[in-house]
Write a protein that holds these residues in place. Structure first.
Motif, PDB file in Angstrom:
ATOM      1  N   PRO A 442       0.797  -1.239   0.000  1.00 41.44           N
ATOM      2  CA  PRO A 442       0.000   0.000   0.000  1.00 41.44           C
ATOM      3  C   PRO A 442       0.825   1.281   0.000  1.00 41.44           C
ATOM      4  O   PRO A 442       0.290   2.360  -0.258  1.00 41.44           O
ATOM      5  N   GLY A 443       2.128   1.195   0.277  1.00 42.46           N
ATOM      6  CA  GLY A 443       2.925   2.410   0.331  1.00 42.46           C
ATOM      7  C   GLY A 443       3.363   2.923  -1.025  1.00 42.46           C
ATOM      8  O   GLY A 443       3.868   4.051  -1.137  1.00 42.46           O
ATOM      9  N   LEU A 444       3.210   2.120  -2.077  1.00 39.37           N
ATOM     10  CA  LEU A 444       3.668   2.529  -3.398  1.00 39.37           C
ATOM     11  C   LEU A 444       2.850   3.695  -3.927  1.00 39.37           C
ATOM     12  O   LEU A 444       1.625   3.728  -3.799  1.00 39.37           O
ATOM     13  N   SER A 445       3.529   4.620  -4.584  1.00 41.95           N
ATOM     14  CA  SER A 445       2.853   5.759  -5.208  1.00 41.95           C
ATOM     15  C   SER A 445       3.102   5.729  -6.710  1.00 41.95           C
ATOM     16  O   SER A 445       3.996   5.028  -7.198  1.00 41.95           O
ATOM     17  N   ALA A 446       2.331   6.513  -7.439  1.00 37.43           N
ATOM     18  CA  ALA A 446       2.538   6.604  -8.881  1.00 37.43           C
ATOM     19  C   ALA A 446       3.924   7.159  -9.184  1.00 37.43           C
ATOM     20  O   ALA A 446       4.571   6.771 -10.164  1.00 37.43           O
ATOM     21  N   ALA A 447       4.418   8.060  -8.334  1.00 39.03           N
ATOM     22  CA  ALA A 447       5.763   8.613  -8.524  1.00 39.03           C
ATOM     23  C   ALA A 447       6.825   7.535  -8.387  1.00 39.03           C
ATOM     24  O   ALA A 447       7.819   7.525  -9.125  1.00 39.03           O
ATOM     25  N   ASP A 448       6.634   6.600  -7.434  1.00 37.24           N
ATOM     26  CA  ASP A 448       7.573   5.489  -7.292  1.00 37.24           C
ATOM     27  C   ASP A 448       7.606   4.647  -8.566  1.00 37.24           C
ATOM     28  O   ASP A 448       8.678   4.255  -9.049  1.00 37.24           O
ATOM     29  N   ILE A 449       6.428   4.374  -9.084  1.00 36.49           N
ATOM     30  CA  ILE A 449       6.324   3.556 -10.291  1.00 36.49           C
ATOM     31  C   ILE A 449       7.029   4.240 -11.449  1.00 36.49           C
ATOM     32  O   ILE A 449       7.777   3.618 -12.209  1.00 36.49           O
ATOM     33  N   ARG A 450       6.807   5.547 -11.584  1.00 41.47           N
ATOM     34  CA  ARG A 450       7.423   6.278 -12.682  1.00 41.47           C
ATOM     35  C   ARG A 450       8.948   6.316 -12.534  1.00 41.47           C
ATOM     36  O   ARG A 450       9.679   6.267 -13.534  1.00 41.47           O
ATOM     37  N   SER A 451       9.446   6.386 -11.313  1.00 39.50           N
ATOM     38  CA  SER A 451      10.895   6.383 -11.104  1.00 39.50           C
ATOM     39  C   SER A 451      11.515   5.088 -11.625  1.00 39.50           C
ATOM     40  O   SER A 451      12.584   5.095 -12.245  1.00 39.50           O
ATOM     41  N   LEU A 452      10.844   3.991 -11.363  1.00 41.84           N
ATOM     42  CA  LEU A 452      11.332   2.699 -11.853  1.00 41.84           C
ATOM     43  C   LEU A 452      11.282   2.651 -13.375  1.00 41.84           C
ATOM     44  O   LEU A 452      12.213   2.177 -14.031  1.00 41.84           O
ATOM     45  N   CYS A 453      10.186   3.151 -13.951  1.00 42.21           N
ATOM     46  CA  CYS A 453      10.043   3.155 -15.410  1.00 42.21           C
ATOM     47  C   CYS A 453      11.105   4.036 -16.060  1.00 42.21           C
ATOM     48  O   CYS A 453      11.678   3.687 -17.105  1.00 42.21           O
ATOM     49  N   ASP A 454      11.380   5.172 -15.457  1.00 45.04           N
ATOM     50  CA  ASP A 454      12.405   6.074 -15.995  1.00 45.04           C
ATOM     51  C   ASP A 454      13.777   5.403 -15.999  1.00 45.04           C
ATOM     52  O   ASP A 454      14.568   5.564 -16.942  1.00 45.04           O
ATOM     53  N   ALA A 455      14.059   4.650 -14.944  1.00 49.48           N
ATOM     54  CA  ALA A 455      15.344   3.948 -14.869  1.00 49.48           C
ATOM     55  C   ALA A 455      15.430   2.861 -15.939  1.00 49.48           C
ATOM     56  O   ALA A 455      16.492   2.640 -16.542  1.00 49.48           O
ATOM     57  N   PHE A 456      14.315   2.186 -16.195  1.00 50.39           N
ATOM     58  CA  PHE A 456      14.278   1.150 -17.228  1.00 50.39           C
ATOM     59  C   PHE A 456      14.541   1.775 -18.599  1.00 50.39           C
ATOM     60  O   PHE A 456      15.290   1.234 -19.410  1.00 50.39           O
ATOM     61  N   GLN A 457      13.923   2.919 -18.840  1.00 47.91           N
ATOM     62  CA  GLN A 457      14.135   3.610 -20.106  1.00 47.91           C
ATOM     63  C   GLN A 457      15.583   4.068 -20.240  1.00 47.91           C
ATOM     64  O   GLN A 457      16.203   3.918 -21.299  1.00 47.91           O
ATOM     65  N   ALA A 458      16.132   4.632 -19.172  1.00 47.93           N
ATOM     66  CA  ALA A 458      17.512   5.119 -19.209  1.00 47.93           C
ATOM     67  C   ALA A 458      18.500   3.987 -19.496  1.00 47.93           C
ATOM     68  O   ALA A 458      19.565   4.217 -20.086  1.00 47.93           O
ATOM     69  N   ALA A 459      18.147   2.766 -19.096  1.00 44.40           N
ATOM     70  CA  ALA A 459      19.014   1.603 -19.332  1.00 44.40           C
ATOM     71  C   ALA A 459      18.750   0.964 -20.685  1.00 44.40           C
ATOM     72  O   ALA A 459      19.244  -0.131 -20.968  1.00 44.40           O
TER      73      ALA A 459
END
Length: 539
Positions: A442-459
């Protein structure tokens, strides 16, 4: 040619095989020694050099490479000036490179001193791309050997580049109930990108029912005004009597081949109507990655014939599916600028540590936990596949109205691995990555999700991305497509951790704080996180 140690006093006119350095003298390998060079070497105290001396009947390396390169029969490529015994050959225009392995093999068999290396047969090349290189190993080679190699070059078309000819493409996409416009829209974009290498274009696109009659009529209409028709079916072609091949036949066409020994790309259909090609594209062609569809499409656009025997021959070298141990630089470039990440929301468990109640139905600020998680992923802009199992009806009910897909896992009791397999199998062929999300965080936020997605894109879409808390591993995890096949080997209650530790792909850790490690497996953890189970829920 003589090669070896030569006294300096006898070395005028020889070619240095190794660099010579002494005192103020610094001569590089390949230098043709002059009288002044000999004097300088003698003055520096050098007594002998390691060198080669060309004899009568020898041809210097540059001349030999140039003569062999200019003798290569074929069109569509040009040679550059020889240097250090090498001549590189480049494509004059974008197209498909073909090479006669027999001729190249015979040239390389003349003598180890003479070598030719080329790209593989039938590969698509860009204008100006190197397609072959002629290299003479020693500083000179015998005249008779050069003549023999040059003669073999003329025994047939050794290699060629067949230039692309821009085509007008008709694109048809069939749909079933539940087919999403987002997938169809992306297919159009991917096709436009794929065709850009040949300056071809999608001149018309139609979306119709996944029906033999409707498809046959549309093929007939489009074939009249286009050079080629491509059909993306809402369902994969799995038989010669399936919708796409049946529609080609009903449109008055012929079926050349259903299926091909290239993976990905197995489920292709190739036919023709009124002498023009019709391709039933495999689902993997919705992705920009190279697959069997590219091999067929490129050859057609380059004006090369593609028959059943040609497709049969594609099996050798046709294993293009992701192999974790293989370096894959071309796939980094093939990933779209913004990798397509889909979420797999795991909601099939029995909440056994909760002692009875289904934790995913617990309320957080008036919203069920599973609904809260789905809303967070939607807010982050992800497509979602929800894997259900235990109490699937109740889970689906609280998610009613959301634009998500459900995948039921009848084997949920076998452990987490079964749900992971079911979720990843359900993803569209366009998915570059799968974010594996546990539904009890329950602690996950949309911002957390986007941070992970941004890292995936950067890689570049090629790394495993993992959420961490205080440097310790957590969840969610994004898996790149190249490890999807490995998921099928998981068993029991094993999740993505095994894939990460196996080293199938580089791992990028993203610190998102406590949310990465907060789950609610027990009543105490649920209460501490602010969750409340509905009264009387003990099922």
């Amino acid at each position: 040619m003589k090669f070896g140690a030569i006294p300096v006093d006898e070395a005028e006119g020889a070619i240095l095989a190794h660099g010579a350095r002494a005192g103020s003298v610094s001569f590089s390998k390949g230098r043709l020694l002059s009288a002044s060079d000999i004097a300088a070497l003698r003055e520096a105290g050098v007594e002998q050099v390691f060198a080669a001396r060309i004899e009568q009947g020898d041809v210097g390396e540059d001349e030999a490479a140039g003569r062999i390169a200019s003798s290569l029969s074929g069109a569509g490529f040009s040679a550059r000036t020889a240097a250090t015994g090498r001549v590189n050959l480049y494509a004059d225009a974008a197209g498909v490179f073909i090479v006669d392995a027999g001729i190249i093999g015979r040239i390389n068999a003349v003598d180890p001193a003479i070598t030719i290396a080329t790209l593989r047969h039938h590969i698509a090349v860009a204008a100006g791309q190197m397609v072959a290189t002629v290299k003479i190993i020693p500083f000179a080679v015998g005249e008779t050997l050069v003549e023999k190699a040059a003669a073999i070059c003329q025994d047939g078309e050794a290699m060629a580049v067949h230039a692309f000819s821009a085509r007008r493409i008709g694109l048809i996409q069939t749909r079933l109930e539940g087919t999403r416009d987002k997938v169809l829209d992306k297919t159009v974009r991917v096709m436009a990108e794929r065709l850009s290498r040949s300056a071809s274009l999608v001149a018309a696109e139609e979306r119709i029912a996944h029906d033999v009659g409707a498809l046959a009529d549309t093929i007939r209409e489009q074939i009249a005004n286009h050079d080629l028709v491509i059909v993306f079916g809402a369902s994969a072609t799995s038989d010669a009597d399936d919708v796409i091949p049946s529609a080609i036949a009903r449109a008055g066409g012929d079926i050349i081949r259903v299926g091909m020994p290239v993976d990905p790309g197995n489920l292709i259909t190739l036919g023709q109507v009124d002498g023009k090609p019709v391709i039933g594209a495999p689902g993997c062609a919705r992705s920009p990655r190279e697959n069997g569809f590219d091999w067929v499409l490129d050859r057609i656009i380059a004006g090369l014939a593609v028959g059943g025997l040609d497709i049969e021959a594609m099996g050798v070298g046709g294993l293009l599916a992701e192999i974790p141990a293989r370096p894959r630089p071309r796939e980094t470039a093939a990933i779209s600028a913004k990798p397509d990440i889909h979420a797999v929301l795991l909601a099939a468990g029995r909440s056994s540590r909760m002692g009875g109640p289904n934790k995913l139905l617990a309320m957080f600020d008036g919203v069920t936990l599973i609904r809260r998680m789905a809303d967070t992923l939607i807010a982050a802009g992800l497509d979602i596949a929800v894997v259900t199992g235990h109490q699937s009806g109740r889970i689906e009910a609280v998610l009613d109205g959301l634009e998500i897909a459900f995948t039921h896992n009848p084997d949920f009791a076998d452990g987490l691995s079964s749900s992971l397999k079911a979720g990843v199998r359900s993803l569209a062929a366009t998915a570059d990555g799968a974010m594996i999300v546990l539904a009890d965080m329950p602690g996950l936020s949309a911002a957390d999700i986007r941070s992970l997605c941004d890292a995936f894109q950067a890689a570049g879409g090629q790394s495993i991305v993992r959420a961490t808390h205080g440097g310790k591993r957590g969840n969610p995890v994004i898996l790149p497509r190249q490890v999807f096949a490995m998921i099928e080997h998981l068993t029991g209650d094993t999740g993505a951790r095994g894939l990460i530790e196996a080293g199938y792909a580089p791992v990028v850790d993203v610190e998102i704080g406590r949310a990465a490690s907060m789950d609610v497996d027990t009543p105490e953890l649920l209460s501490a996180a602010g969750g409340v189970l509905p009264d009387g829920d003990a099922h």
